[in-house]
Structures are given as structure tokens and as C-alpha cells.
Design an enzyme around this catalytic site. Structure first.
Site, PDB file in Angstrom:
ATOM      1  N   ASN A 169      51.483  36.943   2.837  1.00  0.00           N
ATOM      2  CA  ASN A 169      51.377  35.483   2.753  1.00  0.00           C
ATOM      3  C   ASN A 169      51.693  34.924   1.368  1.00  0.00           C
ATOM      4  O   ASN A 169      51.983  33.738   1.228  1.00  0.00           O
ATOM      5  CB  ASN A 169      50.001  35.003   3.240  1.00  0.00           C
ATOM      6  CG  ASN A 169      48.856  35.478   2.376  1.00  0.00           C
ATOM      7  OD1 ASN A 169      49.006  36.443   1.617  1.00  0.00           O
ATOM      8  ND2 ASN A 169      47.719  34.839   2.482  1.00  0.00           N
ATOM      9  N   GLU A 265      41.243  42.070  -2.749  1.00  0.00           N
ATOM     10  CA  GLU A 265      41.034  40.737  -2.191  1.00  0.00           C
ATOM     11  C   GLU A 265      41.300  40.888  -0.702  1.00  0.00           C
ATOM     12  O   GLU A 265      42.427  41.155  -0.290  1.00  0.00           O
ATOM     13  CB  GLU A 265      42.022  39.757  -2.824  1.00  0.00           C
ATOM     14  CG  GLU A 265      41.944  38.383  -2.226  1.00  0.00           C
ATOM     15  CD  GLU A 265      43.135  37.507  -2.606  1.00  0.00           C
ATOM     16  OE1 GLU A 265      43.919  37.883  -3.504  1.00  0.00           O
ATOM     17  OE2 GLU A 265      43.280  36.459  -1.985  1.00  0.00           O
ATOM     18  N   CYS A 299      43.753  33.674   2.974  1.00  0.00           N
ATOM     19  CA  CYS A 299      42.405  34.245   3.045  1.00  0.00           C
ATOM     20  C   CYS A 299      41.365  33.194   2.708  1.00  0.00           C
ATOM     21  O   CYS A 299      40.205  33.326   3.076  1.00  0.00           O
ATOM     22  CB  CYS A 299      42.287  35.452   2.121  1.00  0.00           C
ATOM     23  SG  CYS A 299      42.622  35.035   0.419  1.00  0.00           S
TER      24      CYS A 299
HETATM   25  O1  G3H Z   1      45.465  34.497   0.949  1.00  0.00           O
HETATM   26  C1  G3H Z   1      44.860  34.678  -0.101  1.00  0.00           C
HETATM   27  C2  G3H Z   1      45.187  33.917  -1.300  1.00  0.00           C
HETATM   28  O2  G3H Z   1      44.593  34.495  -2.440  1.00  0.00           O
HETATM   29  C3  G3H Z   1      44.795  32.479  -1.182  1.00  0.00           C
HETATM   30  O3  G3H Z   1      45.271  31.787  -2.269  1.00  0.00           O
HETATM   31  O4  G3H Z   1      43.792  29.800  -2.084  1.00  0.00           O
HETATM   32  O5  G3H Z   1      45.800  29.743  -3.513  1.00  0.00           O
HETATM   33  O6  G3H Z   1      46.041  29.769  -1.045  1.00  0.00           O
HETATM   34  P1  G3H Z   1      45.221  30.204  -2.224  1.00  0.00           P
END
Ligand code: G3H
Length: 494
Positions: A169, A265, A299
Site C-alpha cells: 500500500n 508495523e 493500516c
Molecule cells: O498502512 C500503513 C501506513 O503506515 C499508514 O500510513 O497513516 O500515512 O496512511 P498513513
């Protein structure tokens, strides 16, 4: 210019076959096998990636370990300059990389562009911040029973070889957020891009190579998670693994990795708690952004809303009205599409559909959406959801927000703290003091008051508890995580 700059990384055919980088040269794998990357937008082939062999990984690991000491001994200012140059290349190719991300992972232009810009900014920020990371000296007489006479000089040193595993993603940003701190702290990096997003990862690697990262210090090994990922996870020469991906994959890597530092993560299933005094317009705006941006494939996406029945009755119409204006599913290349493009694969969409259908059988009601065409899932809202339904017990990486009615704030705390996930939670209230009191009771990585869950700004600490992660990321924290303390104690003769 892009064609010339990136010429080494593929065979230049249409669709291209991309090579892997062994730290010194771009190569086709001796396996003779490739993995086809299909665009989630329309299924067409974007390109092929090498499926590297265990022997090739062994070779890459050996090159990394051989080259690493000289890289760690390189003056920090030189590592910083190389890093700034990599950021310049990322910025230089913003349009090219944006278009690639749109095709490869189905982000809208603005989401993809923001990932590229954020990556260049993050890379520069790391290079600036590393210059303020320093050791310390400690005197022995601070501790009872000790006189002066011993001094500990505590340095930060590299671990050696870091394996960086990035998710689909954010295949550029969440790769750079691992690669850059590891390099700056003097480690060699073996980068394993995701399959979907791997072509973007290969391009990113080229930019570090062209910026002047020396031979052996960065490599890029592509292939399936069960072949390459598993082999790397259990490789005895790996010193640290930094990974973003699902909780199940994280748990599997941890089992294979044994006793080495892990920075993970993993999945989130983030709640938004809405108090009766919340600003309903702001709350609706943040729930929509949090729930549907990049089709909910973050996430940090909001997955469920907790509020009294009265609050939910007040909030739902505001959310639906705003969704009419700001959410539209479609081809991410179309200017009419807002937030919701395709999810990454038909099989992922099928899995989400199954969880929605099962939850509906258990009593949940579809207010909007609820079905799909292939991997295009309608932006969905379910009401009447309970915490034991599949849409809450699993991480639904798609455009779905569930509304759960609660009787008290204590019940909200219990639901959140009983979850096996613990990435972030949002609390919406006009009374920040109440928000703070509530935040203190939640066992999650971060609580956002009056905002949707999010990782940024990227110098804030970012972490998950329980199945949501291990260790802490965020600029300074990632630099610290990619290095260890090494005290040298001088014992003066008494
Ligand atoms: O999908 C996991 C990412 O760390 C989310 O990052 O909150 O900047 O979209 P974000």
C-alpha cells in the site's frame, strides 16, 4: 530522461521484465522464473519481477556483510549527502513514479503523488535528523557504592545487515522509511519489495544506487513472500528485520527470525469513539477520510465507530450526506473517482465480501454499499454491528466502516482494549480534557483527539501494541531502532 536513468533495471520490452539488484549489478535470476504484476485497475500486466533463488540471497547477504564495515566507517556527512541526493532523484521523478504507482497499486493520482513527495521529504528529514543523533558519557559515581573512576562512553553503532520488507500500500514510502534510517546509521540493507508494488520498489532502489550508495550496501531481492520472505526471515546472517504488512505475516516472520531485533508495523483495526458533544461535521469528515482513503487499504484506516445510539443516529445522516460529495468509487485515473479505487486483488475483495456477508447474517445492516464488482468494492457502511462480528474481528483492508452502538464509555474502553489489534484510536469531543482522560485508558499505540488515525507527520512516534506492531518508528525513533548502543567503559586504576 526516465528511460535512460532506469534502462539498467529492465529488459526494455513491453511489458518489461524487471531485474533484481544484487548490490552491484542488475540481473535476471538463474531461477528462470518471474512473477507477473497485474494492475488492480484493469488487470493488465504492468511488468514481471524476478523470482530470486536462495543461492542468490546468500550471495547478496555475503556482499552486504563484506561491504558494511567500510560504509559504517564512511564519514556521516558523506552518507548524509548520498541520502539527500536520493531524495533529489525521488523528487525529480515525481511524475514518472506517480504514474507508476497509480498503475501498479491503483492509487488515485493525488494519493500516489503525495506518497512520492512525502518520501522525498522524509528522506531529507532523516538525513538532517541523523546529524543530531549522538552518544553520551556516563560517570560511575552516580550509582550508589561507586566512586568516580569509571566512565562509560556510549556510542550508537550499526547492527550490520538489515532486511527491509515493504507492503503493497506504500511500496515507495514504507520502503524508504526503512531503508533510509538503516543506511544512515551505517547498515547494509537487503530490500524485499512487495510483489504488488515491487516494480516501484525496483525503481526506488535504482535511485539509491544512482545517488552513490556503494556496491553491496543496498540490494533489492524480488520474489514471493513464501520463497524470498521466508528465506530472508530465517537467514542466519540477517541482523535486524524491519517489516510492514499483515499481523499474520508479521507473526510468521517473528517465529522464523529468532533472537534478533524486529521493528514491525502490522495490522490495525482502528476505532473512532464519538462523544455526545462532538462536532458532527468534523467527525463525519474525519471518519470518511479515515475510512475510505485509498479504498481503506491503510493500516491506520478507521474501521469502526463507537457511540451511543443517540450519537450514531445523529452522526450517520451527516456521514451519508458528506459521502455523497466526497466519496465515489471508480477507476483511480478518472477525475470523477474520489478516494475509492479498486482494492488490490479480486481475492482480497472476495475475502472482505465474505466477512460482510457473514456479519449481515449475524444481524448487521447494510446502510450503503455492501457489494462489489471484481475487486471494485463499494464504499460500505454497516450498522447494528457487534464486536464479535467478522468485520470487526478481522482487519478488513477495504472501504468499510462499521457502526457499533455502546451503552457507556466504559464499554468503548473494553471493546477497544479487548481487540487483538492496538494501532490507533480516535476520540471526537469538543472537550479536549475529556478526550485526554479517555485516551489514557486505551491500550493502543496512539490516540488521536478530533482527527482520524494516521502515521504522519513522520517525525511523530508511530507504533502499535498487541498484534499491531513491535518497536517504534518515526524519524528519530527509526534512526535509533536501526542502531544499537555500544558502551566502552574506561576503568581508571584506583
Ligand atoms: O498502512 C500503513 C501506513 O503506515 C499508514 O500510513 O497513516 O500515512 O496512511 P498513513
Amino acid at each position: 530522461m526516465p528511460a535512460e536513468f532506469f534502462s539498467a533495471i529492465s529488459n526494455q520490452k513491453t511489458p518489461p521484465v524487471y531485474k533484481f539488484f544484487d548490490g552491484k549489478a542488475w540481473k535476471e535470476s538463474t531461477s528462470g522464473k518471474t512473477i507477473t504484476v497485474h494492475s488492480p485497475i484493469h488487470g493488465e500486466t504492468v511488468g514481471e519481477l524476478q523470482s530470486v533463488t536462495p543461492g542468490e540471497i546468500d550471495h547478496v547477504m555475503q556482499s552486504a556483510l563484506t561491504a558494511q564495515p567500510a560504509w559504517e566507517a564512511t564519514p556521516l556527512n558523506k552518507r548524509v549527502s548520498v541520502t539527500h541526493l536520493a531524495a533529489d532523484w525521488i523528487r525529480h521523478f515525481e511524475d514518472y513514479l506517480t504514474a507508476l504507482l497509480v498503475r501498479e497499486i491503483g492509487k488515485t493520482d493525488s494519493e500516489a503523488r503525495s506518497e512520492i513527495k512525502r518520501t522525498a521529504d522524509l528522506t531529507d528529514y532523516f538525513a538532517d535528523e541523523v546529524q543530531s543523533i549522538r552518544g553520551e558519557t556516563l560517570d560511575s559515581d552516580n550509582f550508589p557504592g561507586y566512586d568516580k573512576g569509571r566512565i562509560a562512553m556510549v556510542e550508537r553503532v550499526a547492527y550490520g545487515a538489515v532486511v527491509a520488507i515493504a507492503p503493497f500500500n506504500y511500496p515507495v514510502n514504507l520502503a524508504a522509511s526503512k531503508i533510509v534510517p538503516a543506511l544512515l546509521m551505517g547498515n547494509a540493507v537487503v530490500f524485499k519489495p512487495p510483489t504488488q508494488g515491487g516494480i516501484s520498489g525496483v525503481h526506488l532502489t535504482r535511485m539509491f544506487e544512482k545517488a552513490g550508495v556503494p556496491a553491496g550496501i543496498i540490494s533489492c531481492v524480488t520474489g514471493g513472500g513464501t520463497d524470498v520472505g521466508d528465506y530472508l526471515a530465517s537467514h542466519p546472517k540477517v541482523d535486524v528485520i524491519t517489516f510492514t504488512g499483515s499481523s499474520d505475516t508479521g507473526a510468521a516472520i517473528a517465529r522464523k527470525a529468532g533472537m534478533k531485533p524486529l521493528v514491525f508495523e502490522c495490522g490495525g483495526n482502528n476505532p473512532a469513539v464519538v462523544l455526545p458533544d462532538a462536532d458532527m461535521n468534523l467527525t463525519a469528515r474525519e471518519i470518511i477520510k479515515g475510512g475510505y482513503q485509498y479504498a481503506g487499504q491503510r493500516c491506520t484506516a478507521i474501521k469502526y465507530v463507537l457511540g451511543s445510539q443517540g450519537v450514531l443516529d445523529q452522526l450517520l445522516p451527516v456521514v451519508l450526506t458528506q459521502m455523497g460529495e466526497s466519496v465515489k468509487m471508480g477507476d483511480p485515473r478518472s477525475p470523477e473517482t474520489k478516494l475509492v479505487g479498486p482494492v488490490i486483488s479480486v481475492s482480497a475483495a472476495g475475502q472482505f465480501q465474505q466477512w460482510i456477508d457473514e456479519s449481515v447474517k449475524l444481524g448487521a445492516k447494510i446502510v450503503t454499499g455492501g457489494s462489489r464488482k471484481g475487486n471494485y468494492m463499494e464504499p460500505t457502511i454497516l450498522t447494528g454491528v457487534t464486536p464479535d462480528m467478522p468485520v470487526v474481528t478481522h482487519e478488513v483492508f477495504g472501504p468499510l466502516v462499521s457502526f457499533i452502538s455502546i451503552k457507556s464509555m466504559d464499554e468503548a474502553v473494553t471493546i477497544i482494549n479487548d481487540s487483538m489489534f492496538g494501532l490507533q484510536a480516535s476520540v471526537f469531543t469538543k472537550d479536549e480534557g475529556t478526550g485526554l482522560t479517555f485516551a489514557k485508558q486505551l491500550n493502543v499505540g496512539t490516540v488521536q483527539i478530533n482527527g482520524s488515525p494516521q502515521r504522519g507527520p513522520d517525525h511523530f512516534p508511530f507504533l502499535g501494541v498487541k498484534r499491531s506492531g513491535l518497536g517504534v518508528q518515526g524519524v528519530r525513533y527509526s534512526l535509533e531502532a536501526m542502531s544499537r548502543l555500544k558502551p566502552v567503559v574506561i576503568n581508571k586504576p584506583q
